[in-house]
Design a protein around this motif. Structure first.
Motif, PDB file in Angstrom:
ATOM      1  N   PHE A  26      51.732  56.482  25.343  1.00 35.30           N
ATOM      2  CA  PHE A  26      53.154  56.598  25.655  1.00 35.30           C
ATOM      3  C   PHE A  26      53.703  55.258  26.125  1.00 35.30           C
ATOM      4  O   PHE A  26      53.078  54.572  26.933  1.00 35.30           O
ATOM      5  CB  PHE A  26      53.390  57.622  26.770  1.00 35.30           C
ATOM      6  CG  PHE A  26      52.975  59.021  26.439  1.00 35.30           C
ATOM      7  CD1 PHE A  26      51.689  59.462  26.705  1.00 35.30           C
ATOM      8  CD2 PHE A  26      53.883  59.907  25.872  1.00 35.30           C
ATOM      9  CE1 PHE A  26      51.303  60.759  26.406  1.00 35.30           C
ATOM     10  CE2 PHE A  26      53.514  61.207  25.576  1.00 35.30           C
ATOM     11  CZ  PHE A  26      52.216  61.631  25.838  1.00 35.30           C
ATOM     12  N   CYS A  27      54.875  54.940  25.651  1.00 37.88           N
ATOM     13  CA  CYS A  27      55.615  53.795  26.140  1.00 37.88           C
ATOM     14  C   CYS A  27      56.554  54.276  27.249  1.00 37.88           C
ATOM     15  O   CYS A  27      57.073  55.400  27.176  1.00 37.88           O
ATOM     16  CB  CYS A  27      56.409  53.209  24.983  1.00 37.88           C
ATOM     17  SG  CYS A  27      57.529  51.880  25.405  1.00 37.88           S
ATOM     18  N   ALA A  28      56.758  53.444  28.263  1.00 39.13           N
ATOM     19  CA  ALA A  28      57.640  53.831  29.362  1.00 39.13           C
ATOM     20  C   ALA A  28      58.401  52.626  29.889  1.00 39.13           C
ATOM     21  O   ALA A  28      57.949  51.479  29.742  1.00 39.13           O
ATOM     22  CB  ALA A  28      56.836  54.468  30.494  1.00 39.13           C
ATOM     23  N   VAL A  29      59.522  52.912  30.501  1.00 35.56           N
ATOM     24  CA  VAL A  29      60.382  51.878  31.081  1.00 35.56           C
ATOM     25  C   VAL A  29      60.572  52.145  32.566  1.00 35.56           C
ATOM     26  O   VAL A  29      60.801  53.299  32.969  1.00 35.56           O
ATOM     27  CB  VAL A  29      61.756  51.857  30.382  1.00 35.56           C
ATOM     28  CG1 VAL A  29      62.799  51.158  31.247  1.00 35.56           C
ATOM     29  CG2 VAL A  29      61.659  51.149  29.039  1.00 35.56           C
ATOM     30  N   ALA A  30      60.479  51.090  33.357  1.00 33.85           N
ATOM     31  CA  ALA A  30      60.787  51.170  34.781  1.00 33.85           C
ATOM     32  C   ALA A  30      62.064  50.388  35.049  1.00 33.85           C
ATOM     33  O   ALA A  30      62.239  49.279  34.545  1.00 33.85           O
ATOM     34  CB  ALA A  30      59.647  50.604  35.618  1.00 33.85           C
ATOM     35  N   GLY A  31      62.937  51.003  35.836  1.00 35.70           N
ATOM     36  CA  GLY A  31      64.161  50.327  36.248  1.00 35.70           C
ATOM     37  C   GLY A  31      63.952  49.583  37.547  1.00 35.70           C
ATOM     38  O   GLY A  31      62.817  49.393  38.003  1.00 35.70           O
ATOM     39  N   ASN A  32      65.043  49.176  38.164  1.00 32.52           N
ATOM     40  CA  ASN A  32      64.961  48.370  39.379  1.00 32.52           C
ATOM     41  C   ASN A  32      64.312  49.111  40.548  1.00 32.52           C
ATOM     42  O   ASN A  32      63.830  48.476  41.492  1.00 32.52           O
ATOM     43  CB  ASN A  32      66.357  47.894  39.780  1.00 32.52           C
ATOM     44  CG  ASN A  32      66.901  46.875  38.799  1.00 32.52           C
ATOM     45  OD1 ASN A  32      66.142  46.173  38.148  1.00 32.52           O
ATOM     46  ND2 ASN A  32      68.216  46.813  38.682  1.00 32.52           N
ATOM     47  N   ARG A  33      64.321  50.428  40.508  1.00 31.82           N
ATOM     48  CA  ARG A  33      63.672  51.173  41.592  1.00 31.82           C
ATOM     49  C   ARG A  33      62.158  51.115  41.486  1.00 31.82           C
ATOM     50  O   ARG A  33      61.441  51.518  42.413  1.00 31.82           O
ATOM     51  CB  ARG A  33      64.127  52.636  41.575  1.00 31.82           C
ATOM     52  CG  ARG A  33      65.604  52.834  41.849  1.00 31.82           C
ATOM     53  CD  ARG A  33      65.947  54.301  41.760  1.00 31.82           C
ATOM     54  NE  ARG A  33      65.658  54.850  40.444  1.00 31.82           N
ATOM     55  CZ  ARG A  33      65.711  56.143  40.150  1.00 31.82           C
ATOM     56  NH1 ARG A  33      66.036  57.024  41.086  1.00 31.82           N
ATOM     57  NH2 ARG A  33      65.441  56.559  38.933  1.00 31.82           N
ATOM     58  N   GLY A  34      61.670  50.653  40.318  1.00 33.75           N
ATOM     59  CA  GLY A  34      60.233  50.542  40.143  1.00 33.75           C
ATOM     60  C   GLY A  34      59.552  51.814  39.718  1.00 33.75           C
ATOM     61  O   GLY A  34      58.319  51.867  39.687  1.00 33.75           O
ATOM     62  N   THR A  35      60.330  52.831  39.386  1.00 34.94           N
ATOM     63  CA  THR A  35      59.745  54.090  38.926  1.00 34.94           C
ATOM     64  C   THR A  35      59.864  54.170  37.405  1.00 34.94           C
ATOM     65  O   THR A  35      60.802  53.625  36.809  1.00 34.94           O
ATOM     66  CB  THR A  35      60.455  55.293  39.558  1.00 34.94           C
ATOM     67  OG1 THR A  35      61.862  55.212  39.272  1.00 34.94           O
ATOM     68  CG2 THR A  35      60.263  55.299  41.063  1.00 34.94           C
ATOM     69  N   TRP A  36      58.908  54.850  36.799  1.00 34.53           N
ATOM     70  CA  TRP A  36      58.902  54.990  35.344  1.00 34.53           C
ATOM     71  C   TRP A  36      59.886  56.098  34.977  1.00 34.53           C
ATOM     72  O   TRP A  36      59.592  57.275  35.106  1.00 34.53           O
ATOM     73  CB  TRP A  36      57.499  55.291  34.847  1.00 34.53           C
ATOM     74  CG  TRP A  36      56.541  54.192  35.184  1.00 34.53           C
ATOM     75  CD1 TRP A  36      55.627  54.156  36.192  1.00 34.53           C
ATOM     76  CD2 TRP A  36      56.443  52.915  34.519  1.00 34.53           C
ATOM     77  NE1 TRP A  36      54.958  52.964  36.201  1.00 34.53           N
ATOM     78  CE2 TRP A  36      55.433  52.173  35.186  1.00 34.53           C
ATOM     79  CE3 TRP A  36      57.105  52.333  33.443  1.00 34.53           C
ATOM     80  CZ2 TRP A  36      55.071  50.887  34.802  1.00 34.53           C
ATOM     81  CZ3 TRP A  36      56.737  51.042  33.055  1.00 34.53           C
ATOM     82  CH2 TRP A  36      55.734  50.334  33.728  1.00 34.53           C
ATOM     83  N   ASP A  37      61.059  55.677  34.527  1.00 39.16           N
ATOM     84  CA  ASP A  37      62.175  56.600  34.355  1.00 39.16           C
ATOM     85  C   ASP A  37      62.340  57.133  32.936  1.00 39.16           C
ATOM     86  O   ASP A  37      62.870  58.216  32.745  1.00 39.16           O
ATOM     87  CB  ASP A  37      63.491  55.920  34.770  1.00 39.16           C
ATOM     88  CG  ASP A  37      63.491  55.499  36.219  1.00 39.16           C
ATOM     89  OD1 ASP A  37      64.060  54.443  36.538  1.00 39.16           O
ATOM     90  OD2 ASP A  37      62.906  56.236  37.044  1.00 39.16           O
ATOM     91  N   SER A  38      61.934  56.351  31.954  1.00 42.62           N
ATOM     92  CA  SER A  38      62.143  56.743  30.563  1.00 42.62           C
ATOM     93  C   SER A  38      60.814  56.688  29.831  1.00 42.62           C
ATOM     94  O   SER A  38      60.016  55.775  30.048  1.00 42.62           O
ATOM     95  CB  SER A  38      63.149  55.812  29.876  1.00 42.62           C
ATOM     96  OG  SER A  38      64.395  55.840  30.538  1.00 42.62           O
ATOM     97  N   TRP A  39      60.631  57.670  28.936  1.00 41.78           N
ATOM     98  CA  TRP A  39      59.358  57.792  28.223  1.00 41.78           C
ATOM     99  C   TRP A  39      59.587  57.974  26.737  1.00 41.78           C
ATOM    100  O   TRP A  39      60.565  58.623  26.319  1.00 41.78           O
ATOM    101  CB  TRP A  39      58.575  59.000  28.755  1.00 41.78           C
ATOM    102  CG  TRP A  39      58.140  58.844  30.169  1.00 41.78           C
ATOM    103  CD1 TRP A  39      58.867  59.106  31.287  1.00 41.78           C
ATOM    104  CD2 TRP A  39      56.873  58.360  30.612  1.00 41.78           C
ATOM    105  NE1 TRP A  39      58.130  58.811  32.413  1.00 41.78           N
ATOM    106  CE2 TRP A  39      56.897  58.363  32.029  1.00 41.78           C
ATOM    107  CE3 TRP A  39      55.706  57.933  29.973  1.00 41.78           C
ATOM    108  CZ2 TRP A  39      55.812  57.954  32.801  1.00 41.78           C
ATOM    109  CZ3 TRP A  39      54.623  57.527  30.733  1.00 41.78           C
ATOM    110  CH2 TRP A  39      54.687  57.536  32.132  1.00 41.78           C
ATOM    111  N   GLY A  40      58.659  57.423  25.943  1.00 41.66           N
ATOM    112  CA  GLY A  40      58.667  57.688  24.525  1.00 41.66           C
ATOM    113  C   GLY A  40      58.004  59.012  24.226  1.00 41.66           C
ATOM    114  O   GLY A  40      57.490  59.689  25.124  1.00 41.66           O
ATOM    115  N   GLN A  41      57.990  59.365  22.948  1.00 37.38           N
ATOM    116  CA  GLN A  41      57.447  60.672  22.562  1.00 37.38           C
ATOM    117  C   GLN A  41      55.931  60.664  22.455  1.00 37.38           C
ATOM    118  O   GLN A  41      55.304  61.723  22.397  1.00 37.38           O
ATOM    119  CB  GLN A  41      58.068  61.104  21.217  1.00 37.38           C
ATOM    120  CG  GLN A  41      57.474  60.434  19.988  1.00 37.38           C
ATOM    121  CD  GLN A  41      57.959  59.017  19.781  1.00 37.38           C
ATOM    122  OE1 GLN A  41      58.760  58.483  20.560  1.00 37.38           O
ATOM    123  NE2 GLN A  41      57.469  58.376  18.719  1.00 37.38           N
ATOM    124  N   GLY A  42      55.343  59.479  22.426  1.00 33.52           N
ATOM    125  CA  GLY A  42      53.893  59.372  22.328  1.00 33.52           C
ATOM    126  C   GLY A  42      53.429  59.161  20.897  1.00 33.52           C
ATOM    127  O   GLY A  42      54.048  59.652  19.949  1.00 33.52           O
TER     128      GLY A  42
END
Length: 118
Positions: free
Chosen positions: A95-111
């Motif tokens: 899975f690909c994921a994105v972290a925003g400025n809060r440092g949490t992984w907020d968005s995920w790919g479908q895998g």
């Protein structure tokens, strides 16, 4: 919100190489870091590698250090995971994921499925 589209998974033999790609769209200006996670059957999702978007600093799990390389193309909003010397234990959904400025992984790919045969 950031949308993620992954590609590059497949079936390979032990020792082979494979490259995964993940392209982000939407609120890409909010990206602090991008990462690759994997989840094998019956196991928890684990962080494989991550890269800080502005500085390019990287982090690798011990199990992938020296074999996997994460990189980014900022102009294309794309992150790559080059996987070399693949082992059967690397078999998982990645899975690909994105972290925003809060440092949490907020968005995920479908895998995308990666299967390494022995």
């Amino acid at each position: 919100q950031v949308q993620l589209e992954e590609s590059g998974g497949g079936l390979v033999q032990a020792g082979d190489s494979l490259t995964l790609s993940c392209t982000a769209s939407g609120r890409t200006f909010s990206i602090y870091a991008m990462g690759w996670f994997r989840q094998a059957p019956g196991k928890e999702r684990e962080l494989v590698a991550q890269i800080t978007w502005i500085t390019g600093n990287t982090y690798y799990a011990d199990s992938t250090k020296g074999r996997f390389t994460i990189s980014r193309d900022s102009a294309e909003n794309t992150v790559y995971l080059q996987m070399n010397s693949l082992k059967p234990e690397d078999t998982a959904v990645y899975f690909c994921a994105v972290a925003g400025n809060r440092g949490t992984w907020d968005s995920w790919g479908q895998g995308t499925q990666v299967t390494v045969s022995s």
